[in-house]
Design a protein around this motif. Structure first.
Motif, PDB file in Angstrom:
ATOM      1  N   GLN A   1       0.828  -1.205   0.000  1.00 40.51           N
ATOM      2  CA  GLN A   1       0.000   0.000   0.000  1.00 40.51           C
ATOM      3  C   GLN A   1       0.868   1.263   0.000  1.00 40.51           C
ATOM      4  O   GLN A   1       0.599   2.221  -0.728  1.00 40.51           O
ATOM      5  CB  GLN A   1      -0.918   0.011   1.223  1.00 40.51           C
ATOM      6  CG  GLN A   1      -2.089  -0.937   1.116  1.00 40.51           C
ATOM      7  CD  GLN A   1      -3.157  -0.415   0.175  1.00 40.51           C
ATOM      8  OE1 GLN A   1      -3.138  -0.719  -1.032  1.00 40.51           O
ATOM      9  NE2 GLN A   1      -4.075   0.366   0.685  1.00 40.51           N
ATOM     10  N   MET A   2       1.907   1.269   0.818  1.00 39.49           N
ATOM     11  CA  MET A   2       2.792   2.428   0.871  1.00 39.49           C
ATOM     12  C   MET A   2       3.539   2.607  -0.449  1.00 39.49           C
ATOM     13  O   MET A   2       3.784   3.741  -0.882  1.00 39.49           O
ATOM     14  CB  MET A   2       3.794   2.282   2.019  1.00 39.49           C
ATOM     15  CG  MET A   2       3.254   2.681   3.374  1.00 39.49           C
ATOM     16  SD  MET A   2       2.591   4.375   3.429  1.00 39.49           S
ATOM     17  CE  MET A   2       4.023   5.338   2.966  1.00 39.49           C
ATOM     18  N   GLN A   3       3.900   1.501  -1.096  1.00 41.59           N
ATOM     19  CA  GLN A   3       4.562   1.613  -2.396  1.00 41.59           C
ATOM     20  C   GLN A   3       3.646   2.269  -3.425  1.00 41.59           C
ATOM     21  O   GLN A   3       4.063   3.153  -4.176  1.00 41.59           O
ATOM     22  CB  GLN A   3       4.983   0.217  -2.878  1.00 41.59           C
ATOM     23  CG  GLN A   3       6.196  -0.357  -2.139  1.00 41.59           C
ATOM     24  CD  GLN A   3       6.542  -1.755  -2.608  1.00 41.59           C
ATOM     25  OE1 GLN A   3       5.662  -2.583  -2.857  1.00 41.59           O
ATOM     26  NE2 GLN A   3       7.822  -2.044  -2.715  1.00 41.59           N
ATOM     27  N   ARG A   4       2.383   1.837  -3.444  1.00 42.98           N
ATOM     28  CA  ARG A   4       1.429   2.437  -4.390  1.00 42.98           C
ATOM     29  C   ARG A   4       1.184   3.907  -4.049  1.00 42.98           C
ATOM     30  O   ARG A   4       1.064   4.754  -4.940  1.00 42.98           O
ATOM     31  CB  ARG A   4       0.104   1.649  -4.370  1.00 42.98           C
ATOM     32  CG  ARG A   4       0.165   0.338  -5.120  1.00 42.98           C
ATOM     33  CD  ARG A   4      -1.226  -0.254  -5.298  1.00 42.98           C
ATOM     34  NE  ARG A   4      -1.719  -0.827  -4.058  1.00 42.98           N
ATOM     35  CZ  ARG A   4      -1.544  -2.086  -3.689  1.00 42.98           C
ATOM     36  NH1 ARG A   4      -0.863  -2.914  -4.467  1.00 42.98           N
ATOM     37  NH2 ARG A   4      -2.033  -2.532  -2.547  1.00 42.98           N
ATOM     38  N   PHE A   5       1.109   4.197  -2.764  1.00 44.41           N
ATOM     39  CA  PHE A   5       0.862   5.572  -2.321  1.00 44.41           C
ATOM     40  C   PHE A   5       1.997   6.500  -2.770  1.00 44.41           C
ATOM     41  O   PHE A   5       1.748   7.599  -3.283  1.00 44.41           O
ATOM     42  CB  PHE A   5       0.733   5.582  -0.794  1.00 44.41           C
ATOM     43  CG  PHE A   5       0.407   6.921  -0.204  1.00 44.41           C
ATOM     44  CD1 PHE A   5      -0.845   7.492  -0.367  1.00 44.41           C
ATOM     45  CD2 PHE A   5       1.347   7.623   0.532  1.00 44.41           C
ATOM     46  CE1 PHE A   5      -1.156   8.725   0.187  1.00 44.41           C
ATOM     47  CE2 PHE A   5       1.056   8.855   1.092  1.00 44.41           C
ATOM     48  CZ  PHE A   5      -0.204   9.401   0.909  1.00 44.41           C
ATOM     49  N   THR A   6       3.240   6.064  -2.586  1.00 46.44           N
ATOM     50  CA  THR A   6       4.376   6.898  -2.992  1.00 46.44           C
ATOM     51  C   THR A   6       4.514   6.966  -4.508  1.00 46.44           C
ATOM     52  O   THR A   6       4.976   7.983  -5.027  1.00 46.44           O
ATOM     53  CB  THR A   6       5.679   6.374  -2.361  1.00 46.44           C
ATOM     54  OG1 THR A   6       5.817   4.970  -2.621  1.00 46.44           O
ATOM     55  CG2 THR A   6       5.693   6.588  -0.859  1.00 46.44           C
TER      56      THR A   6
ATOM     57  N   PRO B   1      12.327  13.325  -1.382  1.00 48.38           N
ATOM     58  CA  PRO B   1      13.462  12.404  -1.611  1.00 48.38           C
ATOM     59  C   PRO B   1      13.663  11.393  -0.490  1.00 48.38           C
ATOM     60  O   PRO B   1      13.958  10.221  -0.758  1.00 48.38           O
ATOM     61  CB  PRO B   1      14.657  13.353  -1.740  1.00 48.38           C
ATOM     62  CG  PRO B   1      14.230  14.631  -1.092  1.00 48.38           C
ATOM     63  CD  PRO B   1      12.763  14.734  -1.325  1.00 48.38           C
ATOM     64  N   HIS B   2      13.527  11.809   0.770  1.00 42.00           N
ATOM     65  CA  HIS B   2      13.758  10.870   1.880  1.00 42.00           C
ATOM     66  C   HIS B   2      12.713   9.757   1.885  1.00 42.00           C
ATOM     67  O   HIS B   2      13.050   8.582   2.090  1.00 42.00           O
ATOM     68  CB  HIS B   2      13.738  11.623   3.214  1.00 42.00           C
ATOM     69  CG  HIS B   2      14.895  12.558   3.399  1.00 42.00           C
ATOM     70  ND1 HIS B   2      16.181  12.116   3.619  1.00 42.00           N
ATOM     71  CD2 HIS B   2      14.964  13.909   3.392  1.00 42.00           C
ATOM     72  CE1 HIS B   2      16.983  13.158   3.749  1.00 42.00           C
ATOM     73  NE2 HIS B   2      16.268  14.260   3.609  1.00 42.00           N
ATOM     74  N   LEU B   3      11.461  10.109   1.670  1.00 44.81           N
ATOM     75  CA  LEU B   3      10.403   9.104   1.668  1.00 44.81           C
ATOM     76  C   LEU B   3      10.584   8.125   0.510  1.00 44.81           C
ATOM     77  O   LEU B   3      10.483   6.907   0.702  1.00 44.81           O
ATOM     78  CB  LEU B   3       9.037   9.783   1.579  1.00 44.81           C
ATOM     79  CG  LEU B   3       7.835   8.834   1.589  1.00 44.81           C
ATOM     80  CD1 LEU B   3       7.736   8.094   2.912  1.00 44.81           C
ATOM     81  CD2 LEU B   3       6.543   9.581   1.296  1.00 44.81           C
TER      82      LEU B   3
ATOM     83  N   THR C   1      11.499  -0.706   7.829  1.00 40.64           N
ATOM     84  CA  THR C   1      11.158   0.428   6.960  1.00 40.64           C
ATOM     85  C   THR C   1       9.795   1.005   7.319  1.00 40.64           C
ATOM     86  O   THR C   1       9.628   2.218   7.452  1.00 40.64           O
ATOM     87  CB  THR C   1      11.168  -0.008   5.485  1.00 40.64           C
ATOM     88  OG1 THR C   1      12.463  -0.516   5.152  1.00 40.64           O
ATOM     89  CG2 THR C   1      10.843   1.162   4.576  1.00 40.64           C
ATOM     90  N   LEU C   2       8.811   0.136   7.489  1.00 41.14           N
ATOM     91  CA  LEU C   2       7.471   0.604   7.846  1.00 41.14           C
ATOM     92  C   LEU C   2       7.460   1.250   9.225  1.00 41.14           C
ATOM     93  O   LEU C   2       6.745   2.236   9.454  1.00 41.14           O
ATOM     94  CB  LEU C   2       6.478  -0.561   7.808  1.00 41.14           C
ATOM     95  CG  LEU C   2       6.140  -1.094   6.414  1.00 41.14           C
ATOM     96  CD1 LEU C   2       5.300  -2.361   6.506  1.00 41.14           C
ATOM     97  CD2 LEU C   2       5.401  -0.042   5.582  1.00 41.14           C
ATOM     98  N   ALA C   3       8.272   0.717  10.152  1.00 42.63           N
ATOM     99  CA  ALA C   3       8.362   1.326  11.485  1.00 42.63           C
ATOM    100  C   ALA C   3       8.921   2.742  11.381  1.00 42.63           C
ATOM    101  O   ALA C   3       8.427   3.684  12.037  1.00 42.63           O
ATOM    102  CB  ALA C   3       9.254   0.477  12.394  1.00 42.63           C
ATOM    103  N   GLU C   4       9.933   2.915  10.539  1.00 42.01           N
ATOM    104  CA  GLU C   4      10.534   4.231  10.369  1.00 42.01           C
ATOM    105  C   GLU C   4       9.535   5.219   9.759  1.00 42.01           C
ATOM    106  O   GLU C   4       9.395   6.353  10.222  1.00 42.01           O
ATOM    107  CB  GLU C   4      11.771   4.109   9.468  1.00 42.01           C
ATOM    108  CG  GLU C   4      12.565   5.382   9.308  1.00 42.01           C
ATOM    109  CD  GLU C   4      13.303   5.793  10.567  1.00 42.01           C
ATOM    110  OE1 GLU C   4      13.719   6.950  10.659  1.00 42.01           O
ATOM    111  OE2 GLU C   4      13.455   4.948  11.472  1.00 42.01           O
ATOM    112  N   VAL C   5       8.826   4.777   8.738  1.00 42.37           N
ATOM    113  CA  VAL C   5       7.852   5.652   8.077  1.00 42.37           C
ATOM    114  C   VAL C   5       6.700   5.987   9.033  1.00 42.37           C
ATOM    115  O   VAL C   5       6.238   7.141   9.097  1.00 42.37           O
ATOM    116  CB  VAL C   5       7.323   4.988   6.793  1.00 42.37           C
ATOM    117  CG1 VAL C   5       6.177   5.802   6.195  1.00 42.37           C
ATOM    118  CG2 VAL C   5       8.450   4.841   5.771  1.00 42.37           C
ATOM    119  N   ASP C   6       6.239   4.996   9.782  1.00 36.58           N
ATOM    120  CA  ASP C   6       5.182   5.239  10.774  1.00 36.58           C
ATOM    121  C   ASP C   6       5.640   6.272  11.793  1.00 36.58           C
ATOM    122  O   ASP C   6       4.875   7.158  12.207  1.00 36.58           O
ATOM    123  CB  ASP C   6       4.836   3.920  11.464  1.00 36.58           C
ATOM    124  CG  ASP C   6       3.641   4.061  12.411  1.00 36.58           C
ATOM    125  OD1 ASP C   6       2.867   5.022  12.263  1.00 36.58           O
ATOM    126  OD2 ASP C   6       3.487   3.195  13.293  1.00 36.58           O
TER     127      ASP C   6
END
Length: 787
Positions: free
Chosen positions: A101-106, A117-119, A272-277
């Motif tokens: 989901q996050m891949q599609r969102f970005t 760029p960081h995201l 990765t998901l923990a960092e983004v969260d």
């Protein structure tokens, strides 16, 4: 960072508030372990990450982080050969889904051109693992159970089990509904004991029913018996259940093995998901406390505008402007107790910690924070009965430790420095400690109620006094920090307001030394001067804003006047030129008639006489001053001081237009044909600026009648009347020598437009025709070229 400072400034409460905005236990874990960093580069990157997340939150309002969970224990157990249960496998599949989901969102954000760029770099580390997720979801249903479709064998076993269960129930239903059997049963129901179907039988009918007893009621009056007629079917059912269990375990071991094969990829996804969260938790927390991104300063210079304590209700917290660094790096805040000194101290320290942890700060835009190697704080009453330490001793123990570690890249916060001992000795000790910390170059804020420290900042370079404002009318502190003004004692004023007799107040005042009176009078004078200065500043700013608004209004009116003047002049000259062209055409017609007469009558009319007649006609024509050519304006840079009236190119639309008005520092209102749009400075490219039109007299053109307009409006006319008017108008335009005219017929049903176009095609004096462009009226106008 100093752990005691973290504790006394209550940074742990900020972390707890931050954790509430995380979407998963992974994000909460990172929030609860957040620590400020002394590294300028790391803090800068953290703020860039938080700012990217805040941008998405502001524009999108949500982030698809649902479904992710901490699956690290499941992954580790699968890696060492353990079998995961269906719930754990479902958690793995949901976490994989969250990453997708996050891949599609970005990907959508990339297509929209967002600069993140960081995201993007972080999300690129996520592994899709679509095949693993598909296999788990095929085998585990939405209720967390192994589904029949997990394998062919499992599907066959479950169908057989359900068929056998149905046979057993049918057999037992026959018994419970039989009139001869019903009297032997305690209740006409079928129940289960030891995974076998049984019926409740009264104790006295045990032998009559026959079968195997599996249980009895608490009173012993009811026996749960498996009738002999269903024993074989129950045995078969039991065997099927054993086979089902074995097949389910095989499927779970297979799926767990697949999870183990993707251990590294899954661990990467989780981190990765923990960092983004965590980034988005910081963004949502910043929005909740109405925070802003601070600028960072390597020299330790902090300047906060309208700063609020992050743990106080934003509607109740009184904002203050606080500055430390630059011209002074030591501040002494004096004033009475309960005036807000400690809150100001904690606000500064806690905001510093938040900024160095990559969090947005509760202060107005434009604020900046210094990056410190360490922060030390001696705040609060740390008296310890167990250690036999007094308040003074406890504070001195902390101060001694601070003095051992402090350096020029430290922030030191002292609350009620020197308190808890003899006032004179405490004041002298406080000044000595401040001198030592000041000498080491540390940034320091100290609060005190000692009057001796009020003059501390006047004779020391780099030191400034401050106080928290107190309203003697309401007997309440305003909590506003006044930098440069030391606090004065309000005891006498408060006592008077509370009703203490004046002679008692006067006697008390006599006991105060002359020097103390002088200091208080000096402070009172400073406060009055500051208030007058603030009032004068506010009045000056109001006058300036009013003058700027008036100036902008006059500029706009002048630009509109110049534009209208040029438009009227150009229209008048065009009309004069067209009238002149008609006069010349008339002269040519006269000469042509003379030539015809010469040929027909053979009269002796010479060519030179014809030329002379033409010359006389031209001399009789009105002389126009002629429109001066504007000098070519050299192409100017794309970004310049654009003004209303300038011709520009709208880069995204690719069209030319002119600026109507300036709406902000970098925003303009632009006329593009019939459209009026708003555009930023980056969207516009300068083309030209109109020259001021010189006012000059127009020559009067005398013709045979009123000049014909260059356009005719047929809208609202009947079809036959419109074509009759059009035919007459074309003749008049030909006689006036117009090369081009416009016919306005509107869009409507299209009948009049078709009639006009048919007329244009058939008329012998019309060279060509076209539809109007966007700035000419579009399909509602036909432009014709005359021969």
């Amino acid at each position: 960072m100093n752990e005691r400072a973290i504790h006394v400034l209550e940074f742990q409460k900020v972390r707890q508030a931050l954790a509430q905005h995380a979407s998963s236990s992974l994000g909460k874990e990172k929030a609860n372990t957040l620590m400020p960093s002394p590294s300028f580069e790391k803090v800068q990157i953290w703020h860039e990450q938080t700012d990217e997340a805040a941008t998405i939150v502001r524009k999108k309002g949500h982030v698809p982080l649902g479904g992710m969970s901490d699956i690290r224990p499941h992954i580790k157990r699968a890696e060492i050969g353990g079998a995961l249960n269906p719930e754990e496998l479902s958690a793995v599949a949901l976490t994989i889904y969250a990453g997708q989901q996050m891949q599609r969102f970005t990907d959508d954000l990339r297509e929209e051109g967002e600069d993140l760029p960081h995201l993007y770099e972080t999300i690129d580390h996520i592994h899709g693992l679509a095949e693993l997720r598909r296999h788990i979801e095929q085998c585990i249903d939405e209720h967390g159970a192994v589904s029949d479709s997990a394998s062919h064998t499992l599907g066959v076993i479950r169908r057989q089990r359900r068929t056998t269960e149905s046979r057993v129930r049918d057999k037992l239903n026959q018994m419970t509904k039989s009139s001869s059997t019903q009297k032997m049963l305690s209740d006409s129901i079928i129940t289960i004991r030891n995974d076998r179907f049984v019926v409740p039988v009264k104790q006295e009918y045990r032998q009559a029913i026959g079968g195997i007893v599996h249980d009895q009621s608490a009173s012993g009056q009811t026996l749960f018996i498996e009738p002999q007629a269903v024993v074989t079917m129950n045995n078969e059912l039991r065997q099927l259940r054993v086979k089902e269990k074995e097949e389910v375990e095989r499927i779970l071991r297979m799926l767990s093995g697949e999870v183990a094969e993707e251990t590294e990829a899954l661990m990467t996804n989780v981190s990765t998901l923990a960092e983004v969260d965590f980034w988005f938790a910081k963004a949502f927390y910043g929005a909740a406390i109405k925070a802003s991104r601070p600028a960072l300063d390597e020299t330790g210079h902090t300047k906060l505008f309208q700063a609020r304590h992050p743990l106080l209700d934003s509607s109740e917290a009184v904002p203050s402007d606080i500055e430390l660094g630059g011209d002074f790096h030591t501040m002494v805040i004096t004033g009475p107790n309960t005036g807000g000194k400690t809150v100001t101290l904690k606000t500064f320290g806690l905001i510093t910690f938040m900024g160095q942890a990559g969090l947005q700060i509760p202060a107005r835009d434009g604020s900046k924070i210094g990056i410190f190697e360490n922060v030390f704080a001696d705040i609060g009453d740390e008296q310890s009965i167990e250690q036999s330490l007094s308040t003074f001793s406890s504070h001195m123990t902390q101060i001694v430790d601070i003095l051992k570690e402090v350096n020029s890249n430290s922030l030191v916060l002292f609350d009620e420095l020197g308190a808890g001992t003899d006032p004179q000795e405490g004041a002298a000790l406080a000044m000595a400690i401040l001198d030592e910390v000041h000498k080491k170059g540390a940034s320091t804020i100290a609060t005190t109620h000692y009057p001796e420290l009020k003059a501390y900042g006047y004779n020391r370079e780099g030191v400034i006094n401050a106080s928290v404002e107190f309203n003697t009318e309401t007997l309440q502190p305003t909590y506003r920090l006044l930098i440069g003004v030391p606090g004065r004692s309000n005891a006498f004023d408060i006592s008077r307001r509370l009703g203490l007799e004046e002679d008692i107040v006067a006697k008390a005042a006599d006991q105060v030394g002359v020097e103390s009176h002088k200091v208080n009078n000096m402070i009172l004078s400073l406060e009055r001067s500051r208030k007058r200065a603030e009032e004068d500043k506010e009045a000056a700013e109001a006058h300036l804003a009013e003058a700027e608004a008036l100036h902008r209004s006059l500029e706009e009116e002048l630009a509109q006047f110049q534009e209208e003047k040029e438009r009227l002049y150009q229209k008048a000259e065009e009309r004069a030129e067209k009238t002149l062209a008609a006069s010349r055409a008339e002269a040519e017609e006269i000469i042509q008639q003379l030539r015809t007469l010469q040929k027909q009558s053979q009269q002796d009319i010479k060519d030179h006489e014809l030329i002379e007649a033409k010359k006389r006609l031209e001399e009789a024509s009105p002389k126009l001053t002629g429109k001066k050519k504007k000098p070519a304006i050299p192409k100017k840079p794309r970004h310049q001081n654009l003004q209303p009236g300038d011709e520009v190119k709208h880069i995204p639309f690719g069209q030319h237009g002119h600026i109507v008005a300036k709406r902000g520092e970098n925003e303009f209102e632009v006329q593009l044909g019939v459209l009026k749009v708003k555009a930023s400075l980056d969207d516009l490219q300068y083309v030209s600026r109109p020259e001021p039109v010189e006012t000059r007299p127009l020559s009067v053109v005398k013709g045979r009648g009123q000049p014909v307009k260059t356009e005719i409006d047929l809208r609202g006319e009947r079809y036959e009347d419109a074509l009759h008017r059009l035919e007459k108008y074309v003749d008049e335009a030909l006689l006036s020598g117009y090369p081009r005219v416009s016919i306005i017929h509107g869009k409507g049903t299209g009948a009049l437009r078709k009639g006009v176009q048919q007329f244009v095609k058939q008329h012998r004096s019309i060279k060509s025709s076209r539809m109007g462009e966007s700035g000419e009226g579009g399909s509602g106008v036909t432009v014709i070229e005359l021969k």
